[in-house]
Write an enzyme that holds these catalytic residues in place. Structure first.
Site, PDB file in Angstrom:
ATOM      1  N   MET A  19       0.912  -1.332   0.161  1.00  0.00           N
ATOM      2  CA  MET A  19      -0.190  -0.161   0.107  1.00  0.00           C
ATOM      3  C   MET A  19       0.778   1.368  -0.047  1.00  0.00           C
ATOM      4  O   MET A  19       1.911   1.344   0.603  1.00  0.00           O
ATOM      5  CB  MET A  19      -0.965  -0.073   1.179  1.00  0.00           C
ATOM      6  CG  MET A  19      -2.199  -0.614   1.000  1.00  0.00           C
ATOM      7  SD  MET A  19      -3.391  -0.862   2.438  1.00  0.00           S
ATOM      8  CE  MET A  19      -4.024   0.910   2.242  1.00  0.00           C
ATOM      9  N   SER A  21       2.591   2.276  -2.301  1.00  0.00           N
ATOM     10  CA  SER A  21       3.794   2.515  -3.218  1.00  0.00           C
ATOM     11  C   SER A  21       3.509   3.268  -4.563  1.00  0.00           C
ATOM     12  O   SER A  21       4.500   3.374  -5.444  1.00  0.00           O
ATOM     13  CB  SER A  21       4.195   0.986  -3.487  1.00  0.00           C
ATOM     14  OG  SER A  21       3.156   0.341  -4.147  1.00  0.00           O
ATOM     15  N   LYS A  23       0.741   2.259  -6.887  1.00  0.00           N
ATOM     16  CA  LYS A  23       0.173   1.457  -7.825  1.00  0.00           C
ATOM     17  C   LYS A  23      -0.951   2.021  -8.584  1.00  0.00           C
ATOM     18  O   LYS A  23      -0.798   2.175  -9.918  1.00  0.00           O
ATOM     19  CB  LYS A  23      -0.246   0.098  -7.234  1.00  0.00           C
ATOM     20  CG  LYS A  23       0.845  -0.540  -6.590  1.00  0.00           C
ATOM     21  CD  LYS A  23       0.467  -2.057  -5.945  1.00  0.00           C
ATOM     22  CE  LYS A  23      -0.893  -1.527  -4.957  1.00  0.00           C
ATOM     23  NZ  LYS A  23      -0.194  -0.960  -3.791  1.00  0.00           N
ATOM     24  N   SER A  24      -1.887   2.713  -7.948  1.00  0.00           N
ATOM     25  CA  SER A  24      -3.014   3.252  -8.491  1.00  0.00           C
ATOM     26  C   SER A  24      -2.604   4.543  -9.546  1.00  0.00           C
ATOM     27  O   SER A  24      -2.981   4.638 -10.547  1.00  0.00           O
ATOM     28  CB  SER A  24      -3.898   3.686  -7.554  1.00  0.00           C
ATOM     29  OG  SER A  24      -4.488   2.741  -7.074  1.00  0.00           O
ATOM     30  N   GLU A  90      -6.880  -3.106  -7.882  1.00  0.00           N
ATOM     31  CA  GLU A  90      -7.197  -3.806  -6.835  1.00  0.00           C
ATOM     32  C   GLU A  90      -7.303  -5.216  -7.268  1.00  0.00           C
ATOM     33  O   GLU A  90      -8.103  -5.959  -6.887  1.00  0.00           O
ATOM     34  CB  GLU A  90      -8.185  -3.178  -5.907  1.00  0.00           C
ATOM     35  CG  GLU A  90      -7.968  -1.688  -5.461  1.00  0.00           C
ATOM     36  CD  GLU A  90      -7.140  -1.552  -4.323  1.00  0.00           C
ATOM     37  OE1 GLU A  90      -6.281  -2.763  -4.006  1.00  0.00           O
ATOM     38  OE2 GLU A  90      -7.257  -0.633  -3.804  1.00  0.00           O
ATOM     39  N   GLN A  92      -5.905  -7.906  -6.730  1.00  0.00           N
ATOM     40  CA  GLN A  92      -5.653  -9.176  -5.714  1.00  0.00           C
ATOM     41  C   GLN A  92      -6.961  -9.372  -4.989  1.00  0.00           C
ATOM     42  O   GLN A  92      -7.299 -10.502  -4.466  1.00  0.00           O
ATOM     43  CB  GLN A  92      -4.623  -8.804  -4.544  1.00  0.00           C
ATOM     44  CG  GLN A  92      -5.201  -7.497  -3.636  1.00  0.00           C
ATOM     45  CD  GLN A  92      -5.256  -6.280  -4.079  1.00  0.00           C
ATOM     46  OE1 GLN A  92      -4.841  -5.913  -5.100  1.00  0.00           O
ATOM     47  NE2 GLN A  92      -5.817  -5.397  -3.251  1.00  0.00           N
ATOM     48  N   CYS A 146       8.991   3.525   4.088  1.00  0.00           N
ATOM     49  CA  CYS A 146       8.676   2.954   5.472  1.00  0.00           C
ATOM     50  C   CYS A 146       8.182   4.001   6.276  1.00  0.00           C
ATOM     51  O   CYS A 146       8.881   4.904   6.351  1.00  0.00           O
ATOM     52  CB  CYS A 146       9.807   2.041   5.776  1.00  0.00           C
ATOM     53  SG  CYS A 146       9.637   1.493   7.388  1.00  0.00           S
ATOM     54  N   CYS A 184       9.280  -1.429   5.645  1.00  0.00           N
ATOM     55  CA  CYS A 184      10.303  -2.707   5.195  1.00  0.00           C
ATOM     56  C   CYS A 184      10.478  -3.636   5.750  1.00  0.00           C
ATOM     57  O   CYS A 184       9.721  -3.726   6.934  1.00  0.00           O
ATOM     58  CB  CYS A 184      11.567  -1.729   5.305  1.00  0.00           C
ATOM     59  SG  CYS A 184      12.258  -1.670   6.925  1.00  0.00           S
TER      60      CYS A 184
HETATM   61  P1  ADP Z   1      -1.220   2.573  -3.920  1.00  0.00           P
HETATM   62  O1  ADP Z   1      -2.165   2.457  -5.104  1.00  0.00           O
HETATM   63  O2  ADP Z   1       0.042   1.631  -4.143  1.00  0.00           O
HETATM   64  O3  ADP Z   1      -1.779   2.366  -2.498  1.00  0.00           O
HETATM   65  P2  ADP Z   1      -1.324   5.209  -4.572  1.00  0.00           P
HETATM   66  O4  ADP Z   1      -0.926   5.423  -5.972  1.00  0.00           O
HETATM   67  O5  ADP Z   1      -2.884   5.422  -4.356  1.00  0.00           O
HETATM   68  O6  ADP Z   1      -0.601   3.927  -4.017  1.00  0.00           O
HETATM   69  O7  ADP Z   1      -0.491   6.321  -3.937  1.00  0.00           O
HETATM   70  C1  ADP Z   1       0.718   6.848  -3.884  1.00  0.00           C
HETATM   71  C2  ADP Z   1       0.925   8.008  -3.341  1.00  0.00           C
HETATM   72  O8  ADP Z   1       0.597   7.932  -1.706  1.00  0.00           O
HETATM   73  C3  ADP Z   1       2.084   8.914  -3.269  1.00  0.00           C
HETATM   74  O9  ADP Z   1       2.356   9.414  -4.505  1.00  0.00           O
HETATM   75  C4  ADP Z   1       2.393   9.902  -2.174  1.00  0.00           C
HETATM   76  O10 ADP Z   1       1.817  10.878  -2.409  1.00  0.00           O
HETATM   77  C5  ADP Z   1       1.035   8.977  -1.088  1.00  0.00           C
HETATM   78  N1  ADP Z   1       2.075   8.534  -0.053  1.00  0.00           N
HETATM   79  C6  ADP Z   1       1.321   8.556   1.377  1.00  0.00           C
HETATM   80  N2  ADP Z   1       2.339   7.664   2.074  1.00  0.00           N
HETATM   81  C7  ADP Z   1       3.198   7.183   1.584  1.00  0.00           C
HETATM   82  C8  ADP Z   1       4.477   6.276   1.764  1.00  0.00           C
HETATM   83  N3  ADP Z   1       4.504   5.758   2.971  1.00  0.00           N
HETATM   84  N4  ADP Z   1       5.245   5.921   0.707  1.00  0.00           N
HETATM   85  C9  ADP Z   1       4.872   6.602  -0.537  1.00  0.00           C
HETATM   86  N5  ADP Z   1       3.949   7.110  -0.795  1.00  0.00           N
HETATM   87  C10 ADP Z   1       3.160   7.633   0.095  1.00  0.00           C
HETATM   88 MG    MG Z   2      -4.206   1.608  -5.155  1.00  0.00          MG
HETATM   89 ZN    ZN Z   3      11.562   0.769   7.757  1.00  0.00          ZN
END
Ligand code: ADP
Ligand code: MG
Ligand code: ZN
Length: 207
Positions: A19, A21, A23-24, A90, A92, A146, A184
């Site tokens: 979460m 990272s 992806k969306s 999503e 998964q 992290c 991490c």
């Molecule tokens: P995912 O779909 O992988 O959950 P999103 O694309 O929705 O991720 O969101 C990514 C965005 O979340 C980043 O560009 C940043 O603005 C925000 N963000 C909030 N917390 C974090 C974190 N711990 N690490 C990286 N990005 C984060």
């Molecule tokens: Mg997402």
């Molecule tokens: Zn860490």
């Protein structure tokens, strides 16, 4: 790195990671570019409940793109009639048959872009993801920051009242008020039930 799309036929791209990272965000970026190129794009997301905006894929940073909420992989195939590109967020959350759906679409000549968590809150492979990753042409594993140490996070920590959630909990908890953090390997904490199974004499402030 050599990264070319096939010059004929379809293919499967997977964007995975924990979460937060991105992806969306990355899925939305690729789909927007496909639309700019004049391609017909279907955007689907797993509809596990109706609490959220089911008409958009939304990133944590507020990026959004319209989407159809689908409950089963068969509807993705139905909705994708006449499309060049299918994006699924999503992924998964779908049952394992979603892998066959992606393969069938790619075999029909479509570009399939799937985004999803590669691991669950126990850091175990999530549902259809291992099979999907194995069958994909292109895989990107993203990292978050992290929440504990600021390093590269590859895992999703589920917290209940600020403490690591027990591993005996459901993988998908609809409507739960749990909190999630990107962590991490070093900062990831297993549930108390796992720690106790490892060391029955374990003493904690909460026991
Ligand atoms: P995912 O779909 O992988 O959950 P999103 O694309 O929705 O991720 O969101 C990514 C965005 O979340 C980043 O560009 C940043 O603005 C925000 N963000 C909030 N917390 C974090 C974190 N711990 N690490 C990286 N990005 C984060
Ligand atoms: Mg997402
Ligand atoms: Zn860490």
């Amino acid at each position: 790195m050599i990264r070319n799309h096939p010059s004929c036929g379809g293919w499967i791209e997977v964007v995975c990671g924990p979460m937060f990272s991105g992806k969306s965000e990355e899925l939305i970026r690729r789909l927007r570019r496909a639309e700019i190129a004049g391609q017909r794009v279907l955007i689907a997301k797993a509809q596990i409940d109706d609490r959220y905006d089911i008409s958009h894929v939304v990133s944590h940073s507020g990026h959004r793109i319209r989407a159809v909420g689908v409950e089963d992989p068969a509807s993705i195939e139905r909705f994708s009639e006449g499309c060049d590109v299918v994006g699924i967020d999503e992924i998964q959350f779908f049952d394992p048959s979603v892998v066959e759906t992606c393969v069938a679409l790619a075999d029909r000549g479509l570009r399939v872009i799937a985004a999803g968590l590669d691991t669950d809150f126990r850091a175990e492979p999530f549902g259809p993801m291992p099979e999907l990753l194995a069958r994909a042409e292109i895989v990107d594993k993203l990292q978050a920051v992290c929440h504990r140490c600021g390093g590269a996070a590859t895992r999703t920590q589920r917290l209940v009242n600020g403490l690591p959630a027990p591993f005996s909990g459901d993988t998908i908890q609809v409507g739960a008020l749990d909190a999630y953090e990107a962590r991490c390997r070093g900062c990831f904490e297993p549930g108390e039930d796992v720690l106790r199974a490892r060391d029955p004499h374990r003493v904690t402030a909460h026991s």
